[in-house]
Design a protein around this motif. Structure first.
Motif, PDB file in Angstrom:
ATOM      1  N   UNK A  63      -4.211  10.617  -2.716  1.00  4.76           N
ATOM      2  CA  UNK A  63      -4.769   9.573  -3.579  1.00  4.76           C
ATOM      3  C   UNK A  63      -4.179   8.199  -3.271  1.00  4.76           C
ATOM      4  N   UNK A  64      -3.748   8.037  -2.031  1.00  2.00           N
ATOM      5  CA  UNK A  64      -3.075   6.801  -1.627  1.00  2.00           C
ATOM      6  C   UNK A  64      -3.945   5.566  -1.882  1.00  2.00           C
ATOM      7  N   UNK A  65      -5.212   5.617  -1.516  1.00  2.00           N
ATOM      8  CA  UNK A  65      -6.072   4.449  -1.616  1.00  2.00           C
ATOM      9  C   UNK A  65      -6.608   4.220  -3.023  1.00  2.00           C
ATOM     10  N   UNK A  66      -6.263   5.090  -3.966  1.00  2.00           N
ATOM     11  CA  UNK A  66      -6.634   4.847  -5.351  1.00  2.00           C
ATOM     12  C   UNK A  66      -5.605   3.979  -6.080  1.00  2.00           C
ATOM     13  N   UNK A  67      -4.427   3.792  -5.439  1.00  2.39           N
ATOM     14  CA  UNK A  67      -3.430   2.900  -6.017  1.00  2.39           C
ATOM     15  C   UNK A  67      -3.767   1.469  -5.638  1.00  2.39           C
ATOM     16  N   UNK A  68      -3.291   0.535  -6.453  1.00  5.21           N
ATOM     17  CA  UNK A  68      -3.546  -0.861  -6.125  1.00  5.21           C
ATOM     18  C   UNK A  68      -2.637  -1.319  -4.991  1.00  5.21           C
ATOM     19  N   UNK A  69      -2.930  -2.489  -4.471  1.00 11.00           N
ATOM     20  CA  UNK A  69      -2.203  -2.989  -3.307  1.00 11.00           C
ATOM     21  C   UNK A  69      -0.716  -3.157  -3.594  1.00 11.00           C
TER      22      UNK A  69
END
Length: 284
Positions: A63-69
């Motif tokens: 779920x790496x890309x579900x976290x914000x920058x």
């Protein structure tokens, strides 16, 4: 002719040599691994601990890309790779399983009556229990080191797919691995001491759960007295050693890493002393 002399029968028998400590170590090693449950429990515990840590790391990977920058950028700075290397759930499994192994190593002998045979063959009870302490501590230390190293390696291998892994040279990484590895012998010796005092498998396992896992959760850090009592427990010492500076910023009563290492050492030492002395003048 020469006169025949009669030699008393008792003088023909030689006194049995006292058992050497190395012999006691060998005997305790054989007794520990003769229990079928011991290698299975070590293996299952290792798989469970590594699976918990690898699963947490894989969750961050998936779920790496579900976290914000900002969260992705500060992932390493906040010490999350080290949290994934050895999670609290895996530490609880390790403590419970290894403490149970330590308790059963002595309560099993009381349950089967083997302890009577052992003390009859070797009346030096303190030496017997000292050998048991050395064998259990050595096995648990090797086990803890292997599990901690495997957990760290597997978690960082998973996180490397997102460029979010850290090496063993990263600040705090070696301390996390060493603290997690040494948690095993400390818990094992505590379980051995509890088992020596209670001498019943079920009661000893419950005692291990209460002392090693429930007390750190019950004691609050909002009051100075309860915070000091909580800090004196080995599981709380592990939490202090593996936590980052960011995680400790809101502690009301902070304590040092040196204090946590001291808790480790004192628990191991006191548990060993209790194990050796508790059987000296106690009936089997």
């Amino acid at each position: 002719m020469t006169a025949a002399t009669t030699v008393p029968a008792g003088s023909l028998t030689q006194e049995e040599p006292r058992a050497r400590f190395v012999d006691l170590l060998a005997a305790e090693w054989l007794k520990m691994w003769s229990l079928r449950s011991t290698p299975w429990l070590y293996a299952i515990t290792a798989l469970a601990v590594i699976a918990f840590n690898a699963g947490t790391a894989y969750d961050h990977y998936k779920y790496w890309y579900q976290y914000n920058e900002e969260s992705r950028t500060d992932f390493v700075a906040n010490g999350i790779p080290l949290v994934d290397a050895f999670t609290m759930n895996s530490a609880m499994v390790l403590v419970l399983a290894v403490a149970a192994i330590g308790a059963v190593s002595v309560t099993g002998e009381y349950g089967t009556g083997l302890i009577r045979t052992t003390f009859t063959a070797v009346p030096a009870r303190r030496s017997v229990m000292a050998a048991k302490v050395v064998v259990l501590a050595s096995a648990a230390t090797v086990f803890g080191a292997l599990v901690a190293a495997a957990s760290f390696a597997s978690a960082q291998a998973i996180l490397s797919g997102r460029n979010a892994s850290v090496s063993l040279g990263h600040p705090g990484a070696l301390r996390v691995v060493v603290a997690s590895a040494l948690l095993a012998p400390v818990a094992a010796l505590a379980g051995l001491a509890i088992g020596t005092l209670i001498r019943h498998t079920g009661g000893s396992v419950v005692g291990c759960v209460v002392v090693l896992l429930l007390l750190p959760m019950v004691l609050s850090e909002r009051r100075h007295l309860t915070a000091v009592l909580q800090h004196a427990l080995p599981f709380s010492g592990w939490e202090r050693l593996v936590s980052s500076q960011t995680q400790r910023s809101h502690d009301l009563f902070p304590w040092t890493a040196g204090g946590a290492w001291t808790v480790y050492a004192l628990w191991a030492l006191v548990a060993a002393v209790v194990t050796v002395l508790a059987v000296h003048r106690r009936d089997q």
